[in-house]
Design an enzyme around this catalytic site. Structure first.
Site, PDB file in Angstrom:
ATOM      1  CG  ASP A  36       7.123   0.919  -0.596  1.00 29.93           C
ATOM      2  OD1 ASP A  36       6.395   1.626  -1.320  1.00 29.93           O
ATOM      3  OD2 ASP A  36       7.724  -0.094  -1.027  1.00 29.93           O
ATOM      4  N   GLY A  37       4.109   1.493   0.486  1.00 27.37           N
ATOM      5  CA  GLY A  37       2.870   0.710   0.544  1.00 27.37           C
ATOM      6  C   GLY A  37       1.596   1.535   0.622  1.00 27.37           C
ATOM      7  CG  ASN A  38       1.564   5.790   1.195  1.00 29.49           C
ATOM      8  OD1 ASN A  38       1.698   5.232   2.283  1.00 29.49           O
ATOM      9  ND2 ASN A  38       2.073   6.978   0.929  1.00 29.49           N
ATOM     10  CG  HIS A  53       0.001   8.810  -2.224  1.00 34.27           C
ATOM     11  ND1 HIS A  53       1.064   7.990  -1.894  1.00 34.27           N
ATOM     12  CD2 HIS A  53      -0.215   8.635  -3.555  1.00 34.27           C
ATOM     13  CE1 HIS A  53       1.465   7.345  -2.979  1.00 34.27           C
ATOM     14  NE2 HIS A  53       0.705   7.713  -4.001  1.00 34.27           N
ATOM     15  CB  SER A  81      12.315   8.542  -4.736  1.00 30.46           C
ATOM     16  OG  SER A  81      11.673   8.042  -5.893  1.00 30.46           O
ATOM     17  CD  GLU A  83      15.434   7.463  -8.420  1.00 31.15           C
ATOM     18  OE1 GLU A  83      15.099   7.547  -7.225  1.00 31.15           O
ATOM     19  OE2 GLU A  83      16.498   7.960  -8.864  1.00 31.15           O
ATOM     20  CG  LEU A 147      11.656  13.939  15.678  1.00 30.02           C
ATOM     21  CD1 LEU A 147      12.488  12.688  15.926  1.00 30.02           C
ATOM     22  CD2 LEU A 147      10.285  13.532  15.128  1.00 30.02           C
ATOM     23  NE  ARG A 196      10.888  -0.335   0.381  1.00 29.81           N
ATOM     24  CZ  ARG A 196      11.325   0.114  -0.770  1.00 29.81           C
ATOM     25  NH1 ARG A 196      12.623   0.234  -0.983  1.00 29.81           N
ATOM     26  NH2 ARG A 196      10.497   0.445  -1.734  1.00 29.81           N
ATOM     27  CG  LEU A 203      18.996   0.545   0.939  1.00 37.39           C
ATOM     28  CD1 LEU A 203      20.478   0.864   0.972  1.00 37.39           C
ATOM     29  CD2 LEU A 203      18.335   1.116   2.195  1.00 37.39           C
ATOM     30  CB  SER A 204      13.913   2.581  -3.388  1.00 37.40           C
ATOM     31  OG  SER A 204      13.289   1.324  -3.494  1.00 37.40           O
TER      32      SER A 204
HETATM   33  C1  IPE Z   1      10.568   4.411  -2.452  1.00 40.67           C
HETATM   34  O1  IPE Z   1       9.396   3.740  -2.725  1.00 40.67           O
HETATM   35  C2  IPE Z   1      10.328   5.883  -2.471  1.00 40.67           C
HETATM   36  C3  IPE Z   1       9.474   6.395  -1.404  1.00 40.67           C
HETATM   37  C4  IPE Z   1       8.958   5.706  -0.429  1.00 40.67           C
HETATM   38  C5  IPE Z   1       9.211   7.800  -1.454  1.00 40.67           C
HETATM   39  P1  IPE Z   1       9.035   3.259  -4.213  1.00 40.67           P
HETATM   40  O2  IPE Z   1       7.714   2.583  -4.104  1.00 40.67           O
HETATM   41  O3  IPE Z   1       9.117   4.399  -5.144  1.00 40.67           O
HETATM   42  O4  IPE Z   1      10.205   2.258  -4.520  1.00 40.67           O
HETATM   43  P2  IPE Z   1      10.315   1.072  -5.583  1.00 40.67           P
HETATM   44  O5  IPE Z   1       9.894   1.643  -6.914  1.00 40.67           O
HETATM   45  O6  IPE Z   1       9.381  -0.001  -5.128  1.00 40.67           O
HETATM   46  O7  IPE Z   1      11.736   0.650  -5.529  1.00 40.67           O
HETATM   47  C1  IPE Z   2       5.009   5.086  -0.923  1.00 41.54           C
HETATM   48  O1  IPE Z   2       3.917   4.319  -1.310  1.00 41.54           O
HETATM   49  C2  IPE Z   2       4.825   6.552  -1.213  1.00 41.54           C
HETATM   50  C3  IPE Z   2       5.552   7.046  -2.377  1.00 41.54           C
HETATM   51  C4  IPE Z   2       6.446   6.399  -3.055  1.00 41.54           C
HETATM   52  C5  IPE Z   2       5.223   8.389  -2.834  1.00 41.54           C
HETATM   53  P1  IPE Z   2       3.780   3.768  -2.784  1.00 41.54           P
HETATM   54  O2  IPE Z   2       3.022   4.778  -3.593  1.00 41.54           O
HETATM   55  O3  IPE Z   2       5.083   3.389  -3.331  1.00 41.54           O
HETATM   56  O4  IPE Z   2       2.861   2.521  -2.540  1.00 41.54           O
HETATM   57  P2  IPE Z   2       2.988   1.108  -3.287  1.00 41.54           P
HETATM   58  O5  IPE Z   2       4.395   0.650  -3.127  1.00 41.54           O
HETATM   59  O6  IPE Z   2       2.628   1.355  -4.719  1.00 41.54           O
HETATM   60  O7  IPE Z   2       1.997   0.241  -2.585  1.00 41.54           O
HETATM   61 MG    MG Z   3       6.151   1.650  -3.383  1.00 35.85          MG
END
Ligand code: IPE
Ligand code: IPE
Ligand code: MG
Length: 250
Positions: A36-38, A53, A81, A83, A147, A196, A203-204
């Protein structure tokens, strides 16, 4: 100056991160990461979310190599995901086309490594060129013995668990306990450590079944900046945990 040299020698991280010391204690067999956090990483740098990304995908390769060196058996990364289809269409398009577009550049590295690649998730919605890439990667890395990198792409636990029960019932298999469902899930082994990145404490919809007894590790570091140093910190933390599984340890 010394810091700089150390940073540039990232590839030989084992020397600096005490890979051997980590290996003296229990290494998680199955590590799962919510990447998360890209987007936030990119925003902080005045870049488009897509740049985050791209950098995030590059980081999967780096961390997978480190996990391979550590002797971790399975690394399961949450890349898209069920979602995430709700995101703006240009972002979804980028995430859906980037792997196919970028793969040729990294082909030699991927096939030359000892990492086995597996897709985990729904296959009914993904475009045919993505499915072709997945099939090719799974086939070409099938004899690799290091791995197993499981890429959760169009993955969601609700969908995974629902289809697993459906498949089991179609095959006439009665699910009587947690273990009975594993053969029907996409991810067929329990998670030992779940990381995470980027500060969110949820957990999303990731590995709900498999994470039943996982140890959790949350860090504020955005995924593209998560490096071997942070990985070793997470593993050290894991090695201090007392996993009781409902029982009592001596
Ligand atoms: C969870 O991250 C899905 C992935 C890392 C692929 P999200 O950024 O989509 O999750 P939420 O929306 O913050 O719960
Ligand atoms: C995780 O990073 C990658 C995916 C969910 C595809 P995000 O795109 O959710 O990055 P933030 O959470 O918006 O910073
Ligand atoms: Mg995110």
């Amino acid at each position: 100056m010394i810091q700089q040299i150390r940073y540039n020698k990232n590839l030989e991280w084992g020397i600096y991160m005490n890979i051997n010391r980590l290996k003296q204690k229990q290494i998680p067999q199955h590590l799962a990461i919510i990447l998360d956090g890209n987007g936030r990483w990119a925003k902080k740098r005045g870049l488009p979310r897509t740049a985050g990304h791209y950098q995030g995908a590059m980081n999967v390769a780096k961390i997978a190599n480190a996990c391979d060196q550590l002797g971790i058996k399975y690394l399961t990364v949450y890349a898209f995901s069920t979602e995430n289809w709700k995101r703006p269409s240009d972002e979804v398009d980028y995430l859906m086309t980037m792997p196919v577009k970028e793969y040729p550049k990294y082909k030699d590295k991927v096939l030359g490594s000892n990492i086995k690649i597996k897709h985990v998730g729904r296959k009914t919605v993904l475009a045919s060129d993505v499915l072709e890439l997945i099939n090719m990667l799974e086939k070409e890395t099938n004899d690799h013995t290091g791995l197993t990198l499981q890429i959760a792409f169009d993955y969601g636990s609700f969908e995974e668990i629902t289809q697993a029960f459906e498949k089991a019932s179609q095959m006439g298999v009665k699910i009587q306990n947690g273990n009975d469902l594993y053969p029907f899930l996409y991810v067929t082994t329990p998670v030992d450590l779940l990381i995470r990145t980027s500060g969110e404490l949820r957990l999303s919809n990731y590995l709900l079944w498999q994470a039943s007894y996982a140890e959790f590790y949350f860090t504020k570091v955005h995924w593209p900046s998560f490096n071997e140093r942070q990985l070793s910190k997470a593993i050290k933390t894991y090695q201090k945990r007392d996993r009781r599984y409902g029982g009592l340890n001596k």
